[in-house]
Design an enzyme around this catalytic site. Structure first.
Site, PDB file in Angstrom:
ATOM      1  N   LYS A   1      -1.926  -2.225  -4.643  1.00 27.16           N
ATOM      2  CA  LYS A   1      -1.911  -2.173  -3.177  1.00 27.16           C
ATOM      3  C   LYS A   1      -2.900  -3.184  -2.637  1.00 27.16           C
ATOM      4  CE  LYS A   1       0.443   0.164  -0.100  1.00 27.16           C
ATOM      5  NZ  LYS A   1       1.859   0.510  -0.254  1.00 27.16           N
TER       6      LYS A   1
ATOM      7  N   ASP B   1       4.141  -3.887   3.760  1.00 29.58           N
ATOM      8  CA  ASP B   1       3.639  -2.545   4.060  1.00 29.58           C
ATOM      9  C   ASP B   1       3.391  -2.512   5.572  1.00 29.58           C
ATOM     10  OD1 ASP B   1       2.746  -0.057   2.417  1.00 29.58           O
ATOM     11  OD2 ASP B   1       1.131  -0.314   3.858  1.00 29.58           O
TER      12      ASP B   1
END
Length: 437
Positions: free
Chosen positions: A119, A159
């Site tokens: 991430k 995202d």
């Protein structure tokens, strides 16, 4: 910068001060204990194997220089390269990025994908940037993390507040640094340069697959069910679209500025067309009544879908929920206190690491197609996605029945068990670590 409805919705909702990294560590520890594994397994999984912090200098339009902070976490690569999105948000922090990377590992493990969890994020309010500033930020960030990413190392994706356009800038920067095209270095990019059909809709489509399976287990008829959705960005809007196609009545939708409610059901195709104008919020829709976020949680609906950001189902909001199914389309929407209340109320929770895994699944398909340089039709991708989501749901539900536990506990146990088998096969852990006796 003009933001999309997804960006406006998902970037402006508070997270109630909860630390998602501490939450996920606690859940991992509980699952390791419940599986009868040695505490060593918890210590192997509780933090990312690599955490990078970078400075991102950007020359602004007024000539000043601003230095933004960015992160990239890589949790574990036991199953394959790490994989996960990049978010641009003023509330990004190192613990959030760590937690999200762990959730990505568990999602891939539950669906049996050959990927680990990664991430990334940049502390920035993208609305405050011009298009040129945003492009410079995107390119500089990817340049700074280039040493640790690539199709066999770590594969970024969109995202919160990033999209195919941003992915296009990032892959162009990476290719220019390498001197040749590497389409598999990230996913969620424009289709013309190697993106996958079905990727934009994948997370919402996957959410609906899990809702459908949960309804079957509970004996609910979807075409006679009602739904409320928190967040009407990409995930929330696609979830609404596909539920509507199944005959489900969506009675309420909320976003960053408020919400709308119509007891007879909202005209979802008309609402989608309305928010297609990037200046419109779902809450501006004129053919429904106004409703607050708090009122939405307490509606007498059959299914509630949190599709915004972390920590929305809290000890304050959980007591008001009347839904039979709570489908976590967002990452980490439920706090431990809220989760306990949901359990006491007997609400069937489809946990985030299962419910919203459709995005990483089709990102995996995109990566595979890039490796083959051969691209599937959208129908084939959607079919493969359904197979994976049903596999994940059934595996977690079976664990729930076997351990007589709740779905969240079952999902964590399935994911951890899968990772531990791979760790044992590679010799990362000993046989003695597989038992706490």
């Amino acid at each position: 910068m003009k933001r999309t409805e997804s960006e406006k919705t998902e970037s402006d909702i508070t997270t109630h001060g909860q630390n998602p990294y501490e939450i996920v560590k606690s859940l991992i520890k509980e699952s390791v204990t419940r599986l009868g594994l040695h505490e060593n397994i918890y210590h192997m999984l509780k933090k990312p194997m690599r955490m990078l912090e970078v400075s991102i200098p950007v020359r602004m339009d007024d000539g000043t220089l601003k230095n933004f902070t960015g992160y990239r976490a890589q949790h574990i690569d036991i199953l394959g390269p790490t994989k996960g999105g990049i978010r641009f948000h003023p509330m990004v922090n190192i613990d959030e990025v760590k937690a999200l990377s762990i959730w990505m590992s568990l999602k891939s493990a539950i669906l049996d994908l050959p990927l680990g969890g990664g991430k990334g994020g940049v502390i920035v309010d993208p609305e405050s940037l011009s298009d040129r500033e945003l492009e410079t930020l995107s390119r500089t960030y990817i340049r700074k993390i280039t040493p640790i990413i690539g199709p066999q190392k770590d594969i970024p994706a969109p995202d919160v507040n990033t999209n195919p356009e941003v992915m296009g800038w990032m892959i162009d920067e990476f290719d220019q640094l390498r001197g040749y095209n590497i389409p598999g270095m990230l996913t969620g990019k424009p289709i013309i340069i190697g993106g996958s059909l079905g990727r934009l809709e994948a997370t919402g489509r996957g959410v609906v697959f899990t809702i459908r399976e949960a309804a079957k287990e509970l004996g609910m008829e979807l075409d006679k069910s009602t739904v409320a959705i928190q967040g009407f960005g990409n995930v929330g809007s696609m979830t609404a679209k596909f539920l509507h196609e199944l005959g489900v009545k969506i009675v309420a939708v909320t976003d960053a500025r408020g919400g709308i409610y119509r007891e007879e059901g909202i005209d979802i195709p008309d609402l989608l067309e309305f928010v297609g104008d990037k200046e419109n919020y779902a809450s501006d829709y004129p053919h429904a009544d106004a409703i607050t976020n708090e009122e939405m949680f307490g509606l007498p609906v059959d299914i509630l879908v949190p599709a915004a950001v972390e920590n929305q189902i809290t000890k304050e909001t959980a007591p008001t929920i009347q839904a039979k199914i709570l489908a976590e389309a967002a990452n980490g929407p439920t706090t431990p206190e809220g989760d306990k209340i949901l359990e006491e109320k007997g609400i069937f929770v489809i946990p985030d690491i299962l419910c919203n895994a459709g995005g990483v699944t089709v990102s995996y398909f995109e990566w595979v197609q890039n490796s083959m340089n051969y691209y599937w039709k959208e129908e084939e991708i959607n079919q493969k996605l359904e197979e994976k989501m049903l596999f994940g749901f059934n595996t977690v539900f079976t664990m729930r029945e076997e351990k007589k536990c709740f779905m969240r506990e079952a999902a964590y146990m399935v994911g951890i068990n899968h990772l531990v088998k791979a760790m044992n096969a590679r010799g990362w852990v000993k046989d003695s670590d597989l038992s706490d006796s």
